[in-house]
Design an enzyme around this catalytic site. Structure first.
Site, PDB file in Angstrom:
ATOM      1  N   ASP A 476      -8.537  26.399 -45.614  1.00  0.00           N
ATOM      2  CA  ASP A 476      -7.416  25.660 -45.031  1.00  0.00           C
ATOM      3  C   ASP A 476      -7.895  24.773 -43.879  1.00  0.00           C
ATOM      4  O   ASP A 476      -9.022  24.927 -43.373  1.00  0.00           O
ATOM      5  CB  ASP A 476      -6.349  26.646 -44.541  1.00  0.00           C
ATOM      6  N   ASP A 542       2.387  22.536 -49.366  1.00  0.00           N
ATOM      7  CA  ASP A 542       2.940  23.817 -48.928  1.00  0.00           C
ATOM      8  C   ASP A 542       4.361  24.021 -49.437  1.00  0.00           C
ATOM      9  O   ASP A 542       4.915  25.117 -49.303  1.00  0.00           O
ATOM     10  CB  ASP A 542       2.951  23.901 -47.399  1.00  0.00           C
TER      11      ASP A 542
END
Length: 746
Positions: A476, A542
């Site tokens: 990430d 997301d």
């Protein structure tokens, strides 16, 4: 490798002409440039192969503009690197300075070298002491790519300010398509006229970001996925970059781009003498794709990535395998995880057909929420104590269930509330010794250009891969990289930071060839060909709300093949939007990509789990075609609907998805065309087995009050050309729903 031929002749002005022609006949692509005298290359053909490329010798007389009133003695006819010395009066595209003084270069070609893969053109400005080498290749996929290396022949250092390469497009390519976006809404399309002037999209946060346009597309007005000439460019770089389209009153349009460098970020050391120093600056690759419609443009990028990864696997002795169905724990439990909870979730996952179980954020240091612990890449003993309830014990349990084990990292970031930061504040990018950049998500950026910081981060990850038997890393990147100065050098560091990220990917995968890595950046914030050539998968967004995902995934697929796009089934209502949707819609929207689950299965009724298992089984039956097939999107006139599909590489099979996002003016929905099928073949069209009841009257998602003739187990046989021309009628379904159906050659 391409077929490369070169031709020589003279112009009507008695100038020497050297044409280089590159062709990939199987990809139906060709590209050519011309060198007039010693001037830099000018692109004179980009499109389909030519039956007689030798006629391009006449292109200079055919294309060179006349001198006109009120201008210079030569009218601008831009080269691949337009400069004022060739009458370019648009935005500066080559900026170099010495002692703060800008140099205006006029490059003369000194050498042309042709090899099996492409062409190098060397040129220099001997008086200014700058040498360049332009590299051009036509790939097997039909993509064209170019880059430039700048070298210093001066006795002073040479600072690189900007290098922006370009492709010309035909004069009637007068419409631009790009995408914009933000967190939870990446890849939103926008169109505008390609007028005189400059349109530019820059990414200045150390990554392409949510607002990045993966492609900048110029085409005939109204071009779509299936029709209309379109020319597209992409900058293969994961740091700061720009793409631009520019027209002057004197020229047709240029599309291109390059890396954006801060002052002092790249400086070539003094060399002296009549040859350039070995150290140079090389731009990222600028890729160009031509197609009749965006589907063909996209297929070239998909082919390129598939070949890149296949060659890497072959070189490292890694066998091909199907894309494993994933369960990621983030939206299931967030930070609230422990051995018993994740063991129970792993049990549910295995029964549902999951093949890879990924533990997300919160397993390390003091990371009980997003305010602390980032950078302390040691297993948290308060959550995962050594022994029977350890993270190692969970990894072993997951492996024993026949699943792979994955773990989340954010290697480039640190919380100031962490042991790492307290012990090494000098490992963080900062504009001054006493001021940090503005925080994001309670984070700062680790200076990976610092060898000590790099060694620590890489060492922690490498050791944990061995210790836990990690098969997969979710990587990430949640903070904008701003005011990015390395305390070690005192210079801006985005360029070096980007190269360091690539190096960690390389080092980890070289040390652990079976390891796969996902590129996630708050979702889809870092998606480009450079990171895609290293990563095995990207997390598109997301947001797993399937209504939002319809276009996020559609426009992400302009660059990324489906097997590399993480597409997950989530909860309803969606965590990011609170929109409620049917389980069928959520599963249908995740079906074509790399299927995953972002959902707490421990809280779901058995009926939902049973339905999930049916869809996972159906995905597994089709995923080989999704890994190797051709992605197609339809051009439905109705803005309320989407038609997408994947056609097998041999054209024998296809799966299509019809999505009704909102209500339509047409009621029931109008027939939709099915692109991509063999026009000379007949196909059996029928619902997928997992979806066969969804279009019948009075079902959960349908609102038709009579039977749809082909929506049954028997289906209907139709010709591929007819399906592309007039199509077929989809089921009448409620908004925020989708159905899947197959086409099988008979």
């Amino acid at each position: 490798m391409p077929t490369i031929r070169d031709f020589h002749g003279t112009t009507s002005r008695d100038e020497a002409v050297h044409v280089v022609y590159l062709e990939q006949r199987d990809a139906r692509a060709a590209f050519a440039f011309v060198i007039v005298g010693d001037a830099l290359p000018r692109i004179v053909h980009w499109g389909r192969p030519l039956s007689d490329p030798s006629t391009l010798v006449a292109c200079v007389d055919a294309l060179r503009p006349q001198r006109v009133s009120g201008a210079l003695d030569e009218t601008a006819w831009p080269s691949v690197l337009p400069t004022q010395s060739e009458a370019w009066t648009g935005a500066p595209r080559f900026v170099v300075r010495t002692d703060g003084v800008e140099l205006y270069c006029r490059f003369a070609v000194t050498d042309v070298s042709i090899d099996d893969d492409g062409v190098d053109v060397a040129a220099e400005d001997g008086e200014q002491g700058v040498r360049i080498v332009w590299r051009c290749e036509l790939r097997d996929s039909g993509l064209v790519r170019q880059r430039l290396t700048v070298m210093n022949m001066r006795v002073e250092a040479l600072a690189i300010g900007a290098v922006e390469l370009a492709f010309p497009v035909p004069a009637d390519m007068t419409e631009l398509l790009t995408t914009t976006g933000h967190h939870l809404r990446e890849r939103s399309p926008q169109r505008q006229p390609f007028t005189i002037g400059r349109f530019q999209k820059a990414s200045m946060v150390g990554r392409p970001d949510f607002d990045a346009s993966l492609l900048l597309n110029a085409g005939r007005p109204g071009f779509g996925f299936t029709e209309g000439d379109v020319y597209s460019v992409h900058v293969a770089w994961s740091g700061n970059s720009l793409m631009a389209a520019e027209r002057l009153p004197y020229t047709t349009g240029l599309i291109g781009g390059g890396e954006v460098l801060a002052g002092g970020e790249v400086t070539l050391p003094a060399h002296g003498g009549d040859r350039a120093g070995d150290a140079g600056y090389t731009t990222p690759w600028l890729y160009g794709s031509y197609g009749e419609g965006l589907n063909e443009v996209a297929s070239r990028f998909h082919d390129e990535l598939r070949v890149t990864h296949a060659r890497w696997r072959a070189a490292h002795g890694v066998a091909d395998k199907p894309r494993p169905v994933i369960l990621n724990t983030w939206e299931a439990v967030y930070f609230q995880h422990d051995f018993d909870t994740l063991k129970a979730l792993a049990d549910k996952a295995a029964v549902s057909g999951v093949e890879r179980f990924v533990v997300d954020d919160g397993w390390f240091g003091g990371r009980r929420d997003d305010t602390a612990g980032l950078g302390d890449w040691q297993i948290a003993q308060d959550v995962w104590p050594d022994g029977e309830r350890s993270l190692k014990a969970l990894a072993d349990y997951v492996h024993a269930k026949g699943m792979e084990f994955g773990l989340w990292f954010e290697p480039e970031m640190v919380n100031p509330d962490s042991r790492m930061y307290r012990e090494h504040p000098d490992w963080v990018l900062r504009p001054t010794a006493h001021r940090l950049p503005m925080q994001g998500r309670n984070q700062q950026v680790v200076d990976l250009t610092n060898p000590d910081a790099y060694a620590y981060v890489y060492g922690c990850m490498d050791a944990l891969v061995d210790e836990l038997g990690i098969d997969y890393i979710k990587w990430d990147h949640n903070k904008y990289v701003t005011e990015a100065v390395s305390p070690r050098t005192g210079r801006p560091a985005v360029h070096g930071q980007t190269l360091a990220v690539y190096r960690i990917f390389h080092d980890l995968k070289d040390a652990h060839p079976e390891l796969e890595i996902e590129s996630c950046s708050s979702g889809g914030g870092r998606v480009d060909l450079a990171i895609l050539s290293l990563a095995d998968r990207i997390w598109a967004s997301d947001c797993v709300d399937p209504v939002e995902r319809a276009d996020i995934q559609r426009y992400t697929s302009l660059l990324v093949p489906p097997e590399m796009i993480g597409e997950h089934v989530g909860a309803s209502p969606a965590h990011s939007t609170h929109r409620a949707t049917s389980q069928r819609m959520r599963m249908a929207m995740a079906f074509f990509g790399h299927l995953g689950i972002e959902w707490n299965l421990l809280k779901e009724p058995q009926a939902a789990l049973d339905e999930l298992g049916v869809w996972v089984d159906a995905y597994k039956r089709h995923r080989d075609d999704f890994m190797h097939g051709v992605v197609v999107h339809g051009d439905a006139a109705d803005p309320a609907v989407r038609v997408d599909g994947v056609v097998s590489a041999d054209g024998a099979r296809a799966v299509y998805r019809f999505t009704q996002l909102t209500t339509s003016q047409t009621y029931p929905a109008a027939p939709v065309r099915l692109p991509g099928l063999d026009p000379d073949a007949d196909y059996l069209i029928r619902p997928l087995d997992c979806d066969i009841d969804s279009g019948e009257p009075f079902t959960q998602i349908g609102n038709g009050q009579s039977a749809l003739g082909w929506w049954n187990a028997d289906g209907v046989v139709m010709n591929g050309a007819a399906l592309a021309a007039f199509g077929l009628r989809p089921p009448s379904i409620h908004p925020a729903n989708a159905v899947l159906f197959s086409a099988t050659r008979v």
